[in-house]
Design a protein around this motif. Structure first.
Motif, PDB file in Angstrom:
ATOM      1  N   LEU A 139       0.825  -1.209   0.000  1.00  0.00           N
ATOM      2  CA  LEU A 139       0.000   0.000   0.000  1.00  0.00           C
ATOM      3  C   LEU A 139       0.856   1.254   0.000  1.00  0.00           C
ATOM      4  O   LEU A 139       1.947   1.288   0.590  1.00  0.00           O
ATOM      5  N   GLY A 140       0.357   2.298  -0.622  1.00  0.00           N
ATOM      6  CA  GLY A 140       1.031   3.583  -0.625  1.00  0.00           C
ATOM      7  C   GLY A 140       0.124   4.671  -0.092  1.00  0.00           C
ATOM      8  O   GLY A 140      -1.023   4.420   0.282  1.00  0.00           O
ATOM      9  N   ASP A 141       0.644   5.912  -0.062  1.00  0.00           N
ATOM     10  CA  ASP A 141      -0.118   7.069   0.402  1.00  0.00           C
ATOM     11  C   ASP A 141      -0.673   6.803   1.802  1.00  0.00           C
ATOM     12  O   ASP A 141      -1.870   6.959   2.069  1.00  0.00           O
ATOM     13  N   LEU A 142       0.208   6.431   2.723  1.00  0.00           N
ATOM     14  CA  LEU A 142      -0.223   5.949   4.042  1.00  0.00           C
ATOM     15  C   LEU A 142      -0.504   7.084   5.019  1.00  0.00           C
ATOM     16  O   LEU A 142       0.177   8.112   5.036  1.00  0.00           O
ATOM     17  N   ALA A 143      -1.518   6.852   5.855  1.00  0.00           N
ATOM     18  CA  ALA A 143      -1.856   7.776   6.935  1.00  0.00           C
ATOM     19  C   ALA A 143      -2.390   6.953   8.097  1.00  0.00           C
ATOM     20  O   ALA A 143      -2.876   5.830   7.921  1.00  0.00           O
ATOM     21  N   PHE A 144      -2.316   7.518   9.319  1.00  0.00           N
ATOM     22  CA  PHE A 144      -2.864   6.829  10.475  1.00  0.00           C
ATOM     23  C   PHE A 144      -4.371   6.663  10.304  1.00  0.00           C
ATOM     24  O   PHE A 144      -5.074   7.588   9.893  1.00  0.00           O
ATOM     25  N   LEU A 145      -4.859   5.479  10.633  1.00  0.00           N
ATOM     26  CA  LEU A 145      -6.292   5.221  10.595  1.00  0.00           C
ATOM     27  C   LEU A 145      -6.990   5.921  11.758  1.00  0.00           C
ATOM     28  O   LEU A 145      -8.076   6.490  11.599  1.00  0.00           O
ATOM     29  N   SER A 146      -6.365   5.877  12.927  1.00  0.00           N
ATOM     30  CA  SER A 146      -6.906   6.537  14.115  1.00  0.00           C
ATOM     31  C   SER A 146      -5.797   7.378  14.735  1.00  0.00           C
ATOM     32  O   SER A 146      -5.101   6.934  15.657  1.00  0.00           O
ATOM     33  N   PRO A 147      -5.586   8.594  14.223  1.00  0.00           N
ATOM     34  CA  PRO A 147      -4.453   9.397  14.706  1.00  0.00           C
ATOM     35  C   PRO A 147      -4.646   9.873  16.140  1.00  0.00           C
ATOM     36  O   PRO A 147      -5.750  10.244  16.547  1.00  0.00           O
ATOM     37  N   GLU A 148      -3.559   9.816  16.900  1.00  0.00           N
ATOM     38  CA  GLU A 148      -3.549  10.361  18.251  1.00  0.00           C
ATOM     39  C   GLU A 148      -2.897  11.744  18.252  1.00  0.00           C
ATOM     40  O   GLU A 148      -3.177  12.575  19.106  1.00  0.00           O
ATOM     41  N   SER A 149      -1.982  11.942  17.315  1.00  0.00           N
ATOM     42  CA  SER A 149      -1.301  13.220  17.125  1.00  0.00           C
ATOM     43  C   SER A 149      -0.696  13.171  15.726  1.00  0.00           C
ATOM     44  O   SER A 149      -0.920  12.212  14.974  1.00  0.00           O
ATOM     45  N   ASP A 150       0.094  14.179  15.364  1.00  0.00           N
ATOM     46  CA  ASP A 150       0.767  14.137  14.061  1.00  0.00           C
ATOM     47  C   ASP A 150       1.811  13.040  14.001  1.00  0.00           C
ATOM     48  O   ASP A 150       2.166  12.565  12.918  1.00  0.00           O
ATOM     49  N   SER A 151       2.327  12.638  15.174  1.00  0.00           N
ATOM     50  CA  SER A 151       3.464  11.713  15.194  1.00  0.00           C
ATOM     51  C   SER A 151       3.093  10.274  15.498  1.00  0.00           C
ATOM     52  O   SER A 151       3.904   9.375  15.286  1.00  0.00           O
ATOM     53  N   HIS A 152       1.898  10.027  16.024  1.00  0.00           N
ATOM     54  CA  HIS A 152       1.555   8.645  16.336  1.00  0.00           C
ATOM     55  C   HIS A 152       0.043   8.435  16.299  1.00  0.00           C
ATOM     56  O   HIS A 152      -0.741   9.378  16.366  1.00  0.00           O
ATOM     57  N   GLY A 153      -0.331   7.164  16.139  1.00  0.00           N
ATOM     58  CA  GLY A 153      -1.739   6.796  16.069  1.00  0.00           C
ATOM     59  C   GLY A 153      -1.838   5.295  15.877  1.00  0.00           C
ATOM     60  O   GLY A 153      -0.818   4.587  15.885  1.00  0.00           O
TER      61      GLY A 153
END
Length: 267
Positions: free
Chosen positions: A122-136
């Motif tokens: 997979l590409g264009d990845l993002a957090f599914l459930s972000p907790e902040s900009d740095s983790h989720g």
């Protein structure tokens, strides 16, 4: 740099997967050994078992970095006849240190779910459930060219070495995919809200599968299978950070589940 100590390794891991981001029920961190101990060899693994300890000793590792904490629930006493107690006795007797990066590594960018998404292409990845900009928690991404359901499931099974996968729902073409390594039933709603055509995770219960629908495919690919790719990522990141230290990923599979393909059923 001079030979690192356990504290140097912990400091690096904390910069990547901070212990403060672990969930409140968790027990990540240094579980055995002294932070002052020198480290000449590291072994990365998912689970600490006797065969993993054998490998650590055979390869000269001073420190084991595991994903699953050996000490998870509160120990009222250390009993060598208890499975966990026996492992801890060996670790202490052999002078090893043990560090666990559990839900903090789940939540890290480049952590468990991130590596799972990359493993599935997979590409264009993002957090599914972000907790902040740095983790989720969890990841969502996409394929440039959508796959048929059959081709997608074949990719999941092959990429993860899964002997069997459980599915529910249907998806004609799969382009957007959500993932969560390990037990991810709690993010099914987030996967649907993110517009995922499919959600790959593990440890789904019977009633969880009723949340699948036409256009939304649920895939349980196994707890070990969805988390195991992070073992090599741990090795690679530690080796890059400490180039003069021997870092190995365990060669021992620790999945407690097997599939008996000799059994058949008749109707």
């Amino acid at each position: 740099m001079s030979q690192p100590t356990v504290s140097h390794i912990i400091r690096f891991l904390d910069s990547w997967a901070p212990e403060r981001t672990q969930l409140e029920y968790d027990n990540s961190g240094l579980l055995a050994g002294s932070a002052r101990s020198p480290v000449s060899g590291i072994l990365t693994c998912l689970d600490v078992t006797h065969v993993v300890l054998d490998e650590a000793l055979a390869t000269g590792a001073d420190l084991i970095v595991a994903h699953h904490p050996l000490i998870f629930r509160k120990l009222s006493r250390l009993d060598p006849d208890d499975p966990t107690g026996a492992l801890l006795y060996r670790i202490v007797r052999e002078g090893l240190a043990l560090y666990a990066a559990h839900t903090n590594l789940d939540a890290a960018r480049g952590g468990v779910s991130h590596v799972l998404a990359e493993t599935l292409g997979l590409g264009d990845l993002a957090f599914l459930s972000p907790e902040s900009d740095s983790h989720g928690f969890g990841m969502v991404g996409r394929y440039e060219e959508p796959l048929s359901e059959a081709a997608f499931l074949a990719r999941v099974a092959e990429a993860l070495g899964a002997a069997g996968i459980r599915t529910a729902g249907k998806a004609g073409r799969i382009g957007r995919v959500a993932v969560c390594g390990g037990a991810g039933a709690g993010l099914i709603g987030a996967a649907r809200a993110a517009g995922a055509d499919a959600y790959v995770t593990a440890d789904l219960k019977y009633h969880d599968f009723f949340l699948a629908t036409d256009g939304f495919l649920l895939v349980d690919a196994g707890h070990y299978e969805t988390e195991a790719p992070v073992i090599e990522r741990l090795r690679r990141e530690l080796q890059t950070a400490f180039p003069d230290t021997r870092v190995r990923a365990t060669s021992q599979p620790t999945n407690p589940i097997s599939y008996d393909r000799s059994l058949t059923t008749s109707r």
